[in-house]
Design a protein around this motif. Structure first.
Motif, PDB file in Angstrom:
ATOM      1  N   ASP A 177       0.826  -1.211   0.000  1.00 43.03           N
ATOM      2  CA  ASP A 177       0.000   0.000   0.000  1.00 43.03           C
ATOM      3  C   ASP A 177       0.861   1.262   0.000  1.00 43.03           C
ATOM      4  N   ARG A 178       1.897   1.288   0.853  1.00 38.80           N
ATOM      5  CA  ARG A 178       2.757   2.470   0.925  1.00 38.80           C
ATOM      6  C   ARG A 178       3.588   2.632  -0.353  1.00 38.80           C
ATOM      7  N   ALA A 179       4.102   1.537  -0.873  1.00 39.12           N
ATOM      8  CA  ALA A 179       4.944   1.614  -2.071  1.00 39.12           C
ATOM      9  C   ALA A 179       4.133   2.051  -3.284  1.00 39.12           C
ATOM     10  N   ILE A 180       2.939   1.483  -3.443  1.00 41.97           N
ATOM     11  CA  ILE A 180       2.086   1.869  -4.574  1.00 41.97           C
ATOM     12  C   ILE A 180       1.694   3.336  -4.457  1.00 41.97           C
ATOM     13  N   SER A 181       1.394   3.792  -3.223  1.00 40.08           N
ATOM     14  CA  SER A 181       1.046   5.203  -3.008  1.00 40.08           C
ATOM     15  C   SER A 181       2.210   6.113  -3.401  1.00 40.08           C
ATOM     16  N   SER A 182       3.441   5.746  -2.945  1.00 40.21           N
ATOM     17  CA  SER A 182       4.612   6.562  -3.277  1.00 40.21           C
ATOM     18  C   SER A 182       4.889   6.528  -4.775  1.00 40.21           C
ATOM     19  N   GLY A 183       4.819   5.328  -5.390  1.00 40.32           N
ATOM     20  CA  GLY A 183       5.060   5.216  -6.832  1.00 40.32           C
ATOM     21  C   GLY A 183       4.079   6.039  -7.632  1.00 40.32           C
ATOM     22  N   ASP A 233       8.776   8.869 -15.093  1.00 44.74           N
ATOM     23  CA  ASP A 233       8.509   7.446 -15.286  1.00 44.74           C
ATOM     24  C   ASP A 233       9.254   6.656 -14.215  1.00 44.74           C
ATOM     25  N   PHE A 234       8.499   6.029 -13.366  1.00 46.38           N
ATOM     26  CA  PHE A 234       9.105   5.418 -12.175  1.00 46.38           C
ATOM     27  C   PHE A 234       8.477   4.058 -11.907  1.00 46.38           C
ATOM     28  N   GLN A 235       9.362   3.061 -11.665  1.00 44.85           N
ATOM     29  CA  GLN A 235       8.951   1.689 -11.372  1.00 44.85           C
ATOM     30  C   GLN A 235       9.201   1.408  -9.890  1.00 44.85           C
ATOM     31  N   VAL A 236       8.196   0.899  -9.185  1.00 43.12           N
ATOM     32  CA  VAL A 236       8.390   0.557  -7.783  1.00 43.12           C
ATOM     33  C   VAL A 236       8.332  -0.967  -7.647  1.00 43.12           C
ATOM     34  N   PRO A 241      -0.645  -0.673 -13.473  1.00 44.20           N
ATOM     35  CA  PRO A 241      -0.071  -1.962 -13.065  1.00 44.20           C
ATOM     36  C   PRO A 241       1.326  -2.205 -13.618  1.00 44.20           C
ATOM     37  N   SER A 242       1.622  -1.669 -14.774  1.00 43.44           N
ATOM     38  CA  SER A 242       2.940  -1.900 -15.379  1.00 43.44           C
ATOM     39  C   SER A 242       4.052  -1.218 -14.608  1.00 43.44           C
ATOM     40  N   ARG A 243       3.685  -0.284 -13.698  1.00 43.77           N
ATOM     41  CA  ARG A 243       4.696   0.417 -12.906  1.00 43.77           C
ATOM     42  C   ARG A 243       5.017  -0.309 -11.591  1.00 43.77           C
ATOM     43  N   LEU A 244       4.345  -1.446 -11.350  1.00 43.84           N
ATOM     44  CA  LEU A 244       4.599  -2.229 -10.130  1.00 43.84           C
ATOM     45  C   LEU A 244       5.314  -3.522 -10.488  1.00 43.84           C
ATOM     46  N   THR A 245       6.403  -3.788  -9.797  1.00 43.78           N
ATOM     47  CA  THR A 245       7.140  -5.044  -9.959  1.00 43.78           C
ATOM     48  C   THR A 245       7.060  -5.825  -8.655  1.00 43.78           C
ATOM     49  N   LEU A 246       6.635  -7.074  -8.757  1.00 38.23           N
ATOM     50  CA  LEU A 246       6.605  -7.959  -7.592  1.00 38.23           C
ATOM     51  C   LEU A 246       7.783  -8.911  -7.688  1.00 38.23           C
ATOM     52  N   GLU A 247       8.662  -8.851  -6.694  1.00 41.84           N
ATOM     53  CA  GLU A 247       9.881  -9.658  -6.702  1.00 41.84           C
ATOM     54  C   GLU A 247       9.639 -10.936  -5.897  1.00 41.84           C
ATOM     55  N   LEU A 248       9.594 -12.048  -6.603  1.00 48.75           N
ATOM     56  CA  LEU A 248       9.381 -13.348  -5.964  1.00 48.75           C
ATOM     57  C   LEU A 248      10.726 -13.927  -5.552  1.00 48.75           C
ATOM     58  N   THR A 249      10.873 -14.155  -4.259  1.00 46.77           N
ATOM     59  CA  THR A 249      12.146 -14.675  -3.763  1.00 46.77           C
ATOM     60  C   THR A 249      12.397 -16.057  -4.331  1.00 46.77           C
ATOM     61  N   GLU A 250      13.530 -16.200  -5.082  1.00 45.45           N
ATOM     62  CA  GLU A 250      13.812 -17.439  -5.796  1.00 45.45           C
ATOM     63  C   GLU A 250      14.172 -18.581  -4.853  1.00 45.45           C
ATOM     64  N   THR A 251      14.516 -18.241  -3.598  1.00 48.69           N
ATOM     65  CA  THR A 251      14.881 -19.292  -2.640  1.00 48.69           C
ATOM     66  C   THR A 251      13.652 -19.920  -1.995  1.00 48.69           C
ATOM     67  N   ALA A 252      12.487 -19.338  -2.198  1.00 43.45           N
ATOM     68  CA  ALA A 252      11.266 -19.859  -1.573  1.00 43.45           C
ATOM     69  C   ALA A 252      10.493 -20.678  -2.579  1.00 43.45           C
ATOM     70  N   SER A 253      10.222 -21.929  -2.245  1.00 42.23           N
ATOM     71  CA  SER A 253       9.475 -22.800  -3.146  1.00 42.23           C
ATOM     72  C   SER A 253       7.993 -22.488  -3.051  1.00 42.23           C
ATOM     73  N   LEU A 254       7.289 -22.799  -4.109  1.00 42.47           N
ATOM     74  CA  LEU A 254       5.840 -22.613  -4.115  1.00 42.47           C
ATOM     75  C   LEU A 254       5.190 -23.755  -3.352  1.00 42.47           C
ATOM     76  N   GLN A 255       4.408 -23.432  -2.288  1.00 35.10           N
ATOM     77  CA  GLN A 255       3.777 -24.480  -1.489  1.00 35.10           C
ATOM     78  C   GLN A 255       2.750 -25.251  -2.301  1.00 35.10           C
ATOM     79  N   ASP A 256       1.999 -24.565  -3.113  1.00 34.72           N
ATOM     80  CA  ASP A 256       1.034 -25.203  -4.010  1.00 34.72           C
ATOM     81  C   ASP A 256       1.376 -24.712  -5.406  1.00 34.72           C
ATOM     82  N   ALA A 257       2.133 -25.512  -6.172  1.00 33.79           N
ATOM     83  CA  ALA A 257       2.691 -25.071  -7.446  1.00 33.79           C
ATOM     84  C   ALA A 257       1.605 -24.580  -8.395  1.00 33.79           C
TER      85      ALA A 257
END
Length: 729
Positions: free
Chosen positions: A543-549, A558-561, A590-606
């Motif tokens: 919520d805070r990051a999207i508000s700031s972005g 042009d800014f990507q958060v 939506p194109s200005r938001l990047t969600l970083e998925l931690t590669e070390t965490a496995s998907l519990q339900d693939a």
């Protein structure tokens, strides 16, 4: 008393018998009053009753009516003449008899002119709180002379010493022959029906009173009680043993139960047997016309049973069911909590419990107990989660003993032909001033640490207790910190290497504790993710990051958060809706938001996780694989994740100039990402030389101290405005 009444009535109901028929009740009932007139009738009318009964051949005529007062002279004369002519009438009188308190029934006698021509018998009775006459007697004393009671007179008992006896209410009062008095007056009865029989003439209407409760049968005329007492005497002389036999039996059972050498088996048997005898025994006694009061004995047995059951419950609550060892609750009351505490923990307890039957588990743990008890130890206590504890004297050489015990568990235990390995470590706690639950918890923690560190045993370090307390309260305080504004966001800029322009920033959660100061993100973020509490923190950061972005993009920059997203949240069905709502509420594309998925965490339900990522990608949100190279780095993983960006972990970037393997890793990752059509972000860029090398490799975006340290949103906006102004100039 009430319970004794109910039990006796219940026993009577099991062996109901009929009256002999030798005694007939002639009742002055509602029908008779309706035909003859209201009671009392004229004594000449009552004289006709006597005449009719005498003509019918009655052996005796018992009048259950007191004639202690005069009527008119002519009426009394007619009644007296009827008595004289009959010669078989028995009149009722009352002798002195106590009831409750100091109350005495008054002594009443028929008029002397009536007594000249008739015998008398006492109808005095004592009834209890419920209006029940349980006992009566054979005789009573009137004017210094013994007078039989109605019961004795009807039963033809004379000259027997007086005694009390109980009335047998198992005799059905409804089986007593009955004739309305009006029918007797008018001759409406079969010839010979009264020949040789005793007649009792008495009141039998509710409005006239003289009614008593007959157990098991309800309220009936008092004459019925007199007749049942006579029927009882015809069958024998009842005797009462009182409460003594029941109390003696109960006392002996209690004695056996409390002094038995094997109380778990003997005590229930003895008490149950006594209880059954007390319930069923009176049935046998009453067959021989003996009675006994059993409620006091039942009460004693119940009290002893309840007390022993409570003690057994407390004992079982302090004993482990599998081994019979005392448990940790028993340890609390052992009086040895001022000694050093040693705890053994079986780390594969769950596996052992799930793979063995209950009997096999008992066998396995008996062998474990035998090994832990080496050296004649008899103070072993067992917990419910594969833990065992005992105490030793402070200053005793614990280390060598624990090493020897651990060596005994190198060989598996043998269960049903199988070899079961027991993975065990020891924890030792010396803080005798703390409570036992705290000490046990510390010993468990020491045993866990010994397991994770590859040790056989470990001593609990009291100096780490504050750290443990902090870890326990951390998550609860984190939730409060979010609500109270102690958690805030820092933004680390991201540089487009080719253009030299800041194109975005990664939002990083920061926590400034009012007492402890800044808390490391690696501490509270990892704890929240491990314990399933990452959702609230992620929603706050999003919520805070999207508000700031959105605010920065409204400045025509042009800014990507970028925001870190735990793989655990991908199974949250509401995640997509919440992100869509935040983007819409703050006005960030939506194109200005990047969600970083931690590669070390496995998907519990693939399947569910990939579906969530695809839905977010279709919404327009960019997906990035974070910390690439530190975990699940496979081509299949890269193929499945719908990511448009790969972030190389800073550990490779920082050391690529001194470690050729890391350099090759960075180069190959950039080449692989570009071949898959994905951009590359390098983390940990700390100097210009590193940035130049990444530029030569074709890396797209750089992030690190060389670009900018994490900063507040205001500082970030000022920096973006300065760079924009320089480019414009």
């Amino acid at each position: 008393m009430p319970l004794e009444v109910y039990l006796k009535a219940a026993r009577n109901a099991t062996h109901v018998t009929n009256a002999s028929g030798d005694v007939v009740f002639v009742g002055i009932d509602d029908k008779s009053i309706s035909e003859v007139g209201s009671w009392p009738w004229k004594r000449s009318t009552q004289a006709r009753l006597i005449e009719q009964a005498s003509k019918a051949g009655a052996k005796s005529i018992h009048l259950d009516i007191v004639y202690d007062g005069p009527s008119t002279r002519s009426e009394d004369a007619k009644f007296s003449e009827a008595l004289k002519q009959s010669g078989r009438v028995v009149l009722a009188d009352r002798h002195l008899l106590g009831t409750w308190g100091n109350f005495k029934q008054p002594e009443t006698r028929p008029l002397p002119q009536f007594r000249k021509h008739a015998r008398t018998a006492s109808i005095s009775t004592v009834y209890d709180f419920g209006g029940i006459i349980w006992n009566t007697s054979l005789s009573g004393e009137i004017d210094g002379k013994e007078v039989p009671t109605f019961a004795a007179s009807l039963a033809d008992i004379r000259g027997v010493p007086n005694r009390q006896f109980w009335i047998d209410y198992s005799i059905n009062p409804e089986s007593i022959p009955f004739l309305p008095a009006a029918d007797l007056l008018n001759g409406r009865f079969a010839a010979g029906s009264f020949t040789g029989k005793h007649l009792v003439i008495g009141l039998d209407a509710d409005q006239l009173g003289d009614r008593f409760w007959i157990p098991g049968w309800g309220k009936m005329a008092g004459a019925n009680v007199q007749i049942l007492a006579a029927e009882t005497l015809k069958r024998g002389m009842p005797s009462s043993l009182g409460a003594a036999p029941g109390m003696i039996l109960a006392f002996l059972a209690a004695l056996v139960a409390t002094l038995a050498t094997r109380p778990r088996r003997i005590a229930p048997l003895a008490l149950a047997l006594a209880f059954l005898i007390l319930l069923a025994g009176p049935l046998v006694l009453e067959h021989f016309y003996l009675s006994a009061e059993v409620v006091p004995g039942l009460l004693l047995v119940s009290i002893v049973s309840g007390r022993l059951s409570y003690l057994r419950y407390k004992s079982r609550a302090r004993v482990h069911e599998q081994t019979g060892l005392p448990n940790f609750a028993a340890l609390r009351t052992s009086g040895k909590i001022d000694r050093a505490l040693v705890l053994a923990k079986i780390h594969n307890h769950a596996e052992i419990s799930s793979s063995l039957s209950e009997a096999e588990q008992q066998d396995a743990y008996r062998q474990v107990v035998a090994r832990l008890s080496a050296g004649d130890r008899n103070d072993l206590h067992q917990g419910d989660d594969g833990t065992f504890a005992w105490t030793v004297a402070n200053g005793a050489p614990i280390g060598n003993h624990l090493e020897a015990l651990h060596a005994m568990f190198r060989s598996p235990v043998q269960v049903a032909g199988r070899q079961i390995d027991v993975a065990l470590t020891f924890g030792v706690e010396l803080g005798v001033s703390r409570t036992l639950p705290n000490r046990i918890g510390s010993a468990v923690l020491a045993a866990d640490e010994a397991w994770s560190e590859g040790l056989r045993w470990k001593l609990h370090d009291p100096a780490r207790q504050e750290e443990v307390n902090w870890r326990v309260s951390l998550l609860g305080e984190l939730d409060q910190a979010i609500d109270q504004g102690e958690v805030w966001l820092a933004y680390q800029p991201q540089l487009d290497i080719k253009s030299g322009r800041i194109i975005g920033a990664e939002a990083l959660a920061r926590w400034t504790h009012p007492l402890k100061g800044p808390i490391s993100p690696s501490e509270f973020v990892a704890a929240a993710e491990t314990n399933g509490r990452i959702g609230k923190l992620t929603d706050f950061v999003l919520d805070r990051a999207i508000s700031s972005g959105a605010a920065i993009n409204r400045r025509r920059i042009d800014f990507q958060v970028a925001v870190n997203l735990s793989a655990r949240l991908l199974i949250d069905r509401e995640l997509y809706a919440r992100i869509e709502t935040m983007l819409s509420a703050h006005g960030l594309p939506p194109s200005r938001l990047t969600l970083e998925l931690t590669e070390t965490a496995s998907l519990q339900d693939a399947d569910s996780g990939l579906a969530s990522l695809c839905a977010l990608r279709d919404l327009g949100v960019r997906i990035a694989i974070d910390d690439y190279g530190t975990g699940l780095s496979t081509l299949d993983y890269l193929k499945k994740i719908p990511a448009s960006e790969i972030k190389i972990d800073q550990s490779f970037v920082k050391s690529m100039r001194v470690n050729r393997s890391d350099l090759i890793m960075v180069q190959s990752t950039i080449a692989l990402a570009h071949s898959l059509g994905r951009s590359v972000v390098a983390e940990g860029v700390e100097d210009q030389q590193c940035l130049d090398e990444l530029s030569q490799m074709g890396c797209d975006v750089a992030q690190g101290f060389a670009i900018g340290r994490p900063m507040g949103v205001r500082e970030l906006v000022q920096r973006l405005q300065i760079r924009t102004a320089r480019r414009a100039a």
